[in-house]
Design a protein around this motif. Structure first.
Motif, short mmCIF file in Angstrom:
data_model
loop_
_atom_site.label_atom_id
_atom_site.label_comp_id
_atom_site.label_asym_id
_atom_site.label_seq_id
_atom_site.Cartn_x
_atom_site.Cartn_y
_atom_site.Cartn_z
N CYS A 41 13.03 -5.36 -26.32
CA CYS A 41 12.32 -4.27 -25.58
C CYS A 41 11.46 -3.44 -26.46
O CYS A 41 10.42 -2.80 -26.12
CB CYS A 41 13.38 -3.43 -24.95
N LEU A 87 7.95 5.34 -19.08
CA LEU A 87 9.34 4.62 -18.55
C LEU A 87 9.88 4.12 -19.83
O LEU A 87 10.81 4.03 -20.19
CB LEU A 87 9.05 3.56 -17.47
N TYR A 128 11.06 6.51 -22.20
CA TYR A 128 12.22 7.15 -21.81
C TYR A 128 13.49 6.33 -22.27
O TYR A 128 14.56 6.54 -22.52
CB TYR A 128 12.07 7.57 -20.58
N TYR A 129 13.20 5.01 -21.69
CA TYR A 129 14.15 4.11 -21.86
C TYR A 129 14.72 3.70 -23.43
O TYR A 129 15.88 3.68 -23.63
CB TYR A 129 13.81 2.71 -21.29
N ASN A 130 13.67 3.80 -24.24
CA ASN A 130 14.08 3.53 -25.67
C ASN A 130 15.05 4.45 -26.12
O ASN A 130 16.14 4.02 -26.63
CB ASN A 130 12.81 3.33 -26.41
N VAL A 148 18.49 4.03 -24.30
CA VAL A 148 19.24 2.81 -24.24
C VAL A 148 19.12 2.30 -25.70
O VAL A 148 20.41 2.06 -26.20
CB VAL A 148 18.86 1.86 -23.12
#
Length: 127
Positions: free
Chosen positions: A20, A52, A55-57, A60
């Motif tokens: 990711c 997104l 934000y995700y990195n 998570v």
């Protein structure tokens, strides 16, 4: 679940999080290269996807890496931290300090009008 691996410290599933991060970096680089050739609609849509990813990195990938480094090798963990720092435009050493201070004091109670947690939700609040 622990695994016996020469590469991964805890789980080969950490490879998904690594993937990711690499995908985010490549997507950012591709968007930078193509930005002027894309129309406004495409750039707005891509901005949404990139938001997104950004934000995700931290929520998570970086959070998991901070608590459970992915690799057995300290050099690989350092290389990933440097790569992800460039990827997020945020030094992982700064995030580590901030985040661990948050866990250490965990929104400690207000004493003398302040808290020890620099990220406390109570520090600047008013009742």
């Amino acid at each position: 679940m622990r695994i016996d691996s020469a590469l991964w410290k805890y789980s080969a599933a950490d490879g998904v999080l690594l993937g990711c991060t690499v995908a985010q970096f490549l997507a950012t680089a591709a968007w930078v290269c193509a930005f002027n050739a894309l129309g406004l609609g495409w750039n707005i849509a891509i901005f949404g996807v990139m938001a997104l990813l950004f934000y995700y990195n931290p929520i998570v990938v970086t959070h998991n890496f901070l608590h459970c480094p992915f690799f057995k090798s300290a050099r690989l963990n350092r290389a990933f931290a440097i790569f992800n720092s460039a990827n997020l435009f945020l030094p992982q050493s700064l995030y580590k300090y901030h985040h661990l201070a948050h866990h250490k004091f965990s929104n400690d109670p207000i004493e003398n009008g302040t808290t020890q947690d620099p990220s406390s939700t109570y520090r600047y609040g008013r009742n």
